[in-house]
Scaffold this active site. Structure first.
Site, PDB file in Angstrom:
ATOM      1  N   LYS A 107      -9.266  -5.028   4.139  1.00 44.50           N
ATOM      2  CA  LYS A 107      -8.087  -4.935   3.267  1.00 44.50           C
ATOM      3  C   LYS A 107      -8.037  -6.202   2.442  1.00 44.50           C
ATOM      4  O   LYS A 107      -8.529  -7.251   2.850  1.00 44.50           O
ATOM      5  CB  LYS A 107      -6.817  -4.824   4.116  1.00 44.50           C
ATOM      6  CG  LYS A 107      -5.649  -4.204   3.385  1.00 44.50           C
ATOM      7  CD  LYS A 107      -5.802  -2.700   3.359  1.00 44.50           C
ATOM      8  CE  LYS A 107      -4.621  -2.000   2.790  1.00 44.50           C
ATOM      9  NZ  LYS A 107      -4.742  -0.534   2.970  1.00 44.50           N
ATOM     10  N   ASP A 147      -4.540   0.699  -3.525  1.00 44.42           N
ATOM     11  CA  ASP A 147      -3.482   0.664  -2.508  1.00 44.42           C
ATOM     12  C   ASP A 147      -2.178   0.416  -3.275  1.00 44.42           C
ATOM     13  O   ASP A 147      -2.120   0.633  -4.487  1.00 44.42           O
ATOM     14  CB  ASP A 147      -3.781  -0.444  -1.487  1.00 44.42           C
ATOM     15  CG  ASP A 147      -2.965  -0.302  -0.207  1.00 44.42           C
ATOM     16  OD1 ASP A 147      -3.400   0.433   0.682  1.00 44.42           O
ATOM     17  OD2 ASP A 147      -1.884  -0.918  -0.100  1.00 44.42           O
TER      18      ASP A 147
END
Ligand code: NAD
Length: 414
Positions: A107, A147
């Site tokens: 991430k 995202d």
């Protein structure tokens, strides 16, 4: 929001520890599974349109790659920090393991507020990010995706910047525009995945879906697609919200007019045929399915007692803290866990990556059919284990994923 009561990282560590204990793994194994392989933080300087200079922090946490290259979203949000990215990266590793795709977990993000930046500024920042991180990403190393606060266009800028150095490399990112090598069906994949899991859950419990009521927090990529697809399956979307507030209609909102209003004004607030509610009221509504689809830790120890939905469906990453999870379980409110519910996005990202590597694109039907099969299998695995072991759906999902990860890790000769 993510820092309320319990961070995403603390929540997730607690769930992972519980899975390791249930599987009989020792503390060393837990530590290995928890600890990221690599964490990078760097500063990005942006020359703004008014000629001033701003400094942002950029992060990438590469959690584990025992099952395949690191894979995970890139988030542009002013409140992100290393701790949160760490938790989200670990969540990605478990998600790819649960749906059994050959990818690891990662991430990243930049602590900017994209709504305060011009398109030129976002492009410049994204290109700076890529030029700083190009050695650490790549089709067989680490593959970013959209995202919160990022989108297909941002992925195209990363692809372009990376390709300047390495030659045409569409497989370096997923969630790209179709025109630059993206996959059909990727844009809506997470929302479609949410609806597949809800359908599978209804099949598992023997409940009909037609006429059931749904409240969704967040009307971005995940929330809006989930709302549209569930509505198309005959469920009534009675409440929706975004960062500016929420809307309610007990008989069901008209999604076409809500979407048109949101496109025009930038928010669902004030959509025709709706009454205003705030985000906290939305979470407390009586409904069949409550679907948090915005940020993390929104259901926590301060509001868990107020949740009145029959089922909580975690479309966002880590929207329920550990304390809230416990409280909901005690009150008999099942939680369908994020690593299953929102895995549709990474699954179609995997399909996109495969298509890029093969230089061969699939039809929309093929993408949707393969997504359906993967998520139905993963859902059945979770529901069956939860039934036989008499454990929560989250415990079942974490156990399946943790076992797969640990096997890959040890067999690779760690
Ligand atoms: P997005 O940026 O497209 O949309 C986010 C939505 O949340 C927007 O409607 C925004 O207004 C709303 N929001 C932001 N702050 C809020 C607040 N404080 N209160 C209420 N609403 C707020 O993001 P997205 O891609 O839809 O992602 C949503 C969640 O789903 C995140 O947790 C993300 O990590 C997760 N997720 C996304 C994907 C994907 O493919 N996009 C895949 C898996 C998981």
């Amino acid at each position: 929001m993510d820092s309320t009561c319990c961070s995403i990282k603390e929540t997730h560590d607690a769930f992972l520890l519980r899975a390791c204990r249930q599987l009989g793994y020792d503390d060393t194994t837990y530590e290995i599974l928890l600890t990221a392989s690599r964490e990078i933080r760097t500063e990005l300087l942006l020359r703004k349109d008014d000629n001033s200079t701003v400094v942002y922090n950029a992060y990438r946490v590469q959690h584990h790659n025992a099952r395949g290259p690191y894979k995970g979203g890139l988030r542009y949000h002013p409140q992100i920090n290393m701790e949160e990215i760490r938790g989200l990266a670990c969540l990605m590793t478990l998600k790819t393991a649960l749906v059994d795709i050959p990818l690891g977990g990662a991430k990243g993000g930049i602590d900017c507020d994209p709504s305060s930046l011009s398109d030129r500024e976002i492009e410049a920042l994204t290109r700076k990010f890529t030029s700083k991180f190009h050695l650490n990403i790549g089709p067989n190393i680490d593959i970013p995706a959209p995202d919160v606060g990022t989108n297909a266009r941002i992925m195209a800028w990363i692809q372009d910047e990376y390709s300047k150095i390495y030659g045409y490399s569409p497989a370096v990112v997923t969630g790209k525009p179709i025109a630059t090598g993206g996959s059909l069906g990727r844009e809506e994949a997470t929302g479609r995945g949410v609806s597949i899991v809800v359908k599978e859950y209804a099949r598992h419990t023997g409940d009909a879906l037609e006429g059931k009521t749904v409240a969704i927090q967040g009307f971005g990529n995940v929330g809006s697609n989930t709302a549209r697809i569930l509505n198309g399956m005959g469920l009534h979307i009675i409440a929706l919200s975004d960062v500016r507030g929420g809307i309610f209609n007990a008989d069901g909102l008209d999604l076409e007019s809500v979407s048109a209003h949101s496109r025009k004004t930038g928010s669902v607030v004030g959509a025709p045929g709706s009454e205003p509610i705030d985000n906290e009221e939305l979470l407390a509504l009586q409904c069949d399915y409550l679907i948090p689809a915005a940020l993390g830790s929104v259901i926590n120890e301060t509001n868990a007692e107020q949740i009145s939905a029959k089922v909580v469906v975690e479309a966002a990453n880590s929207p329920v803290t550990e304390a809230a999870d416990h409280s909901l379980e005690e009150r008999g409110i099942p939680v369908l866990p994020d690593i299953l519910v929102n895995a549709g996005g990474v699954t179609v990202s995997y399909f996109e990556w495969v298509q890029n590597l093969q230089q061969f694109s699939w039809s929309l039907d093929t993408v949707q059919e393969r997504l359906r099969r993967r998520l139905e299998t993963a859902s059945k695995d979770v529901f069956e284990l939860a039934t036989t072991d008499k454990c929560s759906y989250r415990d079942a999902a974490y156990q399946i994923a943790t076992r797969r990860l640990k096997d890959a890790f040890y067999l690779a000769g760690f």
